[in-house]
Design a protein around this motif. Structure first.
Motif, PDB file in Angstrom:
ATOM      1  N   MET A   1       0.849  -1.183   0.000  1.00  0.00           N
ATOM      2  CA  MET A   1       0.000   0.000   0.000  1.00  0.00           C
ATOM      3  C   MET A   1       0.894   1.244   0.000  1.00  0.00           C
ATOM      4  SD  MET A   1      -3.395   0.209   2.355  1.00  0.00           S
ATOM      5  CE  MET A   1      -3.704  -1.541   2.164  1.00  0.00           C
ATOM      6  N   ARG A   2       0.528   2.172  -0.864  1.00  0.00           N
ATOM      7  CA  ARG A   2       1.311   3.403  -0.939  1.00  0.00           C
ATOM      8  C   ARG A   2       0.744   4.449   0.015  1.00  0.00           C
ATOM      9  NH1 ARG A   2       3.462   4.554  -6.861  1.00  0.00           N
ATOM     10  NH2 ARG A   2       3.243   2.502  -7.785  1.00  0.00           N
ATOM     11  N   GLU A   3       1.606   5.304   0.471  1.00  0.00           N
ATOM     12  CA  GLU A   3       1.190   6.424   1.316  1.00  0.00           C
ATOM     13  C   GLU A   3       0.466   7.446   0.441  1.00  0.00           C
ATOM     14  OE1 GLU A   3       0.674   8.393   4.835  1.00  0.00           O
ATOM     15  OE2 GLU A   3       1.655   6.445   4.591  1.00  0.00           O
ATOM     16  N   PRO A   4      -0.752   7.847   0.807  1.00  0.00           N
ATOM     17  CA  PRO A   4      -1.446   8.875   0.019  1.00  0.00           C
ATOM     18  C   PRO A   4      -0.644  10.178  -0.026  1.00  0.00           C
ATOM     19  CG  PRO A   4      -2.977   7.782   1.500  1.00  0.00           C
ATOM     20  CD  PRO A   4      -1.587   7.323   1.890  1.00  0.00           C
ATOM     21  N   SER A   5      -0.686  10.836  -1.180  1.00  0.00           N
ATOM     22  CA  SER A   5      -0.026  12.128  -1.339  1.00  0.00           C
ATOM     23  C   SER A   5      -0.832  12.970  -2.313  1.00  0.00           C
ATOM     24  CB  SER A   5       1.415  11.954  -1.827  1.00  0.00           C
ATOM     25  OG  SER A   5       1.436  11.306  -3.081  1.00  0.00           O
ATOM     26  N   ARG A   6      -0.638  14.282  -2.236  1.00  0.00           N
ATOM     27  CA  ARG A   6      -1.506  15.191  -2.979  1.00  0.00           C
ATOM     28  C   ARG A   6      -0.711  16.395  -3.480  1.00  0.00           C
ATOM     29  NH1 ARG A   6      -7.091  17.790  -0.712  1.00  0.00           N
ATOM     30  NH2 ARG A   6      -8.009  17.277  -2.693  1.00  0.00           N
ATOM     31  N   THR A   7      -1.083  16.871  -4.660  1.00  0.00           N
ATOM     32  CA  THR A   7      -0.529  18.102  -5.215  1.00  0.00           C
ATOM     33  C   THR A   7      -1.600  19.178  -5.150  1.00  0.00           C
ATOM     34  OG1 THR A   7       0.983  16.947  -6.700  1.00  0.00           O
ATOM     35  CG2 THR A   7       0.378  19.207  -7.304  1.00  0.00           C
ATOM     36  N   ILE A   8      -1.215  20.348  -4.651  1.00  0.00           N
ATOM     37  CA  ILE A   8      -2.114  21.503  -4.593  1.00  0.00           C
ATOM     38  C   ILE A   8      -1.498  22.598  -5.453  1.00  0.00           C
ATOM     39  CG2 ILE A   8      -3.170  23.269  -3.129  1.00  0.00           C
ATOM     40  CD1 ILE A   8      -2.912  21.220  -0.795  1.00  0.00           C
ATOM     41  N   VAL A   9      -2.300  23.152  -6.381  1.00  0.00           N
ATOM     42  CA  VAL A   9      -1.846  24.285  -7.185  1.00  0.00           C
ATOM     43  C   VAL A   9      -2.838  25.423  -7.015  1.00  0.00           C
ATOM     44  CG1 VAL A   9      -0.528  22.923  -8.853  1.00  0.00           C
ATOM     45  CG2 VAL A   9      -2.929  23.395  -9.298  1.00  0.00           C
ATOM     46  N   GLU A  10      -2.322  26.631  -6.947  1.00  0.00           N
ATOM     47  CA  GLU A  10      -3.154  27.808  -6.714  1.00  0.00           C
ATOM     48  C   GLU A  10      -3.868  28.289  -7.969  1.00  0.00           C
ATOM     49  OE1 GLU A  10      -3.981  28.942  -3.755  1.00  0.00           O
ATOM     50  OE2 GLU A  10      -2.711  27.361  -2.936  1.00  0.00           O
ATOM     51  N   SER A  11      -3.420  27.835  -9.136  1.00  0.00           N
ATOM     52  CA  SER A  11      -4.001  28.252 -10.407  1.00  0.00           C
ATOM     53  C   SER A  11      -3.829  27.119 -11.408  1.00  0.00           C
ATOM     54  CB  SER A  11      -3.288  29.499 -10.924  1.00  0.00           C
ATOM     55  OG  SER A  11      -3.510  29.682 -12.301  1.00  0.00           O
ATOM     56  N   PRO A  12      -4.781  26.942 -12.323  1.00  0.00           N
ATOM     57  CA  PRO A  12      -4.588  25.933 -13.369  1.00  0.00           C
ATOM     58  C   PRO A  12      -3.292  26.151 -14.157  1.00  0.00           C
ATOM     59  CG  PRO A  12      -6.843  26.715 -13.393  1.00  0.00           C
ATOM     60  CD  PRO A  12      -6.090  27.586 -12.428  1.00  0.00           C
ATOM     61  N   HIS A  13      -2.868  27.404 -14.303  1.00  0.00           N
ATOM     62  CA  HIS A  13      -1.637  27.689 -15.042  1.00  0.00           C
ATOM     63  C   HIS A  13      -0.398  27.108 -14.348  1.00  0.00           C
ATOM     64  CE1 HIS A  13      -4.430  30.358 -17.087  1.00  0.00           C
ATOM     65  NE2 HIS A  13      -3.624  30.211 -18.119  1.00  0.00           N
ATOM     66  N   ASP A  14      -0.491  26.827 -13.067  1.00  0.00           N
ATOM     67  CA  ASP A  14       0.618  26.195 -12.360  1.00  0.00           C
ATOM     68  C   ASP A  14       0.865  24.770 -12.870  1.00  0.00           C
ATOM     69  OD1 ASP A  14       0.897  28.489 -10.836  1.00  0.00           O
ATOM     70  OD2 ASP A  14      -0.240  27.688  -9.137  1.00  0.00           O
ATOM     71  N   LEU A  15      -0.153  24.177 -13.484  1.00  0.00           N
ATOM     72  CA  LEU A  15       0.009  22.830 -14.033  1.00  0.00           C
ATOM     73  C   LEU A  15       1.022  22.807 -15.174  1.00  0.00           C
ATOM     74  CD1 LEU A  15      -3.735  21.699 -14.084  1.00  0.00           C
ATOM     75  CD2 LEU A  15      -1.932  20.878 -12.542  1.00  0.00           C
TER      76      LEU A  15
END
Length: 162
Positions: A1-15
């Motif tokens: 099982m993998r440890e859950p992780s998450r990416t947070i971006v403040e704007s779609p342009h950050d993608l």
């Protein structure tokens, strides 16, 4: 099982700067037989390998399996654990480029999603001079959580509008 992780971006342009990066790993989820039965009712797909628990025990998978499209329909739920995009007014699923159902998913089997950002491009504005948003493509691998083996692989397209 993998440890859950998450990416947070403040704007779609950050993608745009995250292309090629792993976005994260979802929480562990599972599909119940009741979920499979409800999906069969909604889609009209009552094939015995999905809904006939007794007959499926003698079938090729040793029990019932979730519909491939049910597994795929979990993508928004898994992606919500993985990616948090802020600063947009509307997001839409734009389509799929590729989907493969690698192994059948038995009800009750824990799964996790792992997503990688494959591409991100600006969407032109109405005057063709400004960007109105971002189109992104993520590769989502739905894995058996206990084995990290793929169940379903999909390339998902989504758009975020300013």
């Amino acid at each position: 099982m993998r440890e859950p992780s998450r990416t947070i971006v403040e704007s779609p342009h950050d993608l745009l700067g995250l292309v090629g990066a792993e976005l994260g790993v979802s929480e562990v989820r599972s599909v119940s037989q009741a979920d499979v039965n409800a999906f069969a009712d909604v889609t009209g797909d009552h094939q015995w390998i999905h809904v006939d628990v007794e007959r499926a025990k003698e079938g090729p998978f040793g029990g019932t399996i979730a519909h491939g499209f049910l597994t795929l329909s979990l993508a928004p739920l898994l992606l919500a654990d993985i990616l948090d995009v802020r600063g947009f007014t509307m997001g839409v699923n734009y389509g799929l480029d590729r989907v493969r159902f690698i192994q059948p998913l038995r009800p009750g089997t824990p799964i996790q999603g792992v997503a990688t950002l494959v591409d991100a491009v600006e969407l032109p504005g109405t005057d063709d001079k400004s960007a109105s948003g971002v189109q992104a493509k993520a590769s989502l691998v739905v894995e058996f959580a206990d084995e990290s083996q793929p169940c379903c692989v999909a390339e998902l397209l989504f758009r975020y509008y300013a």
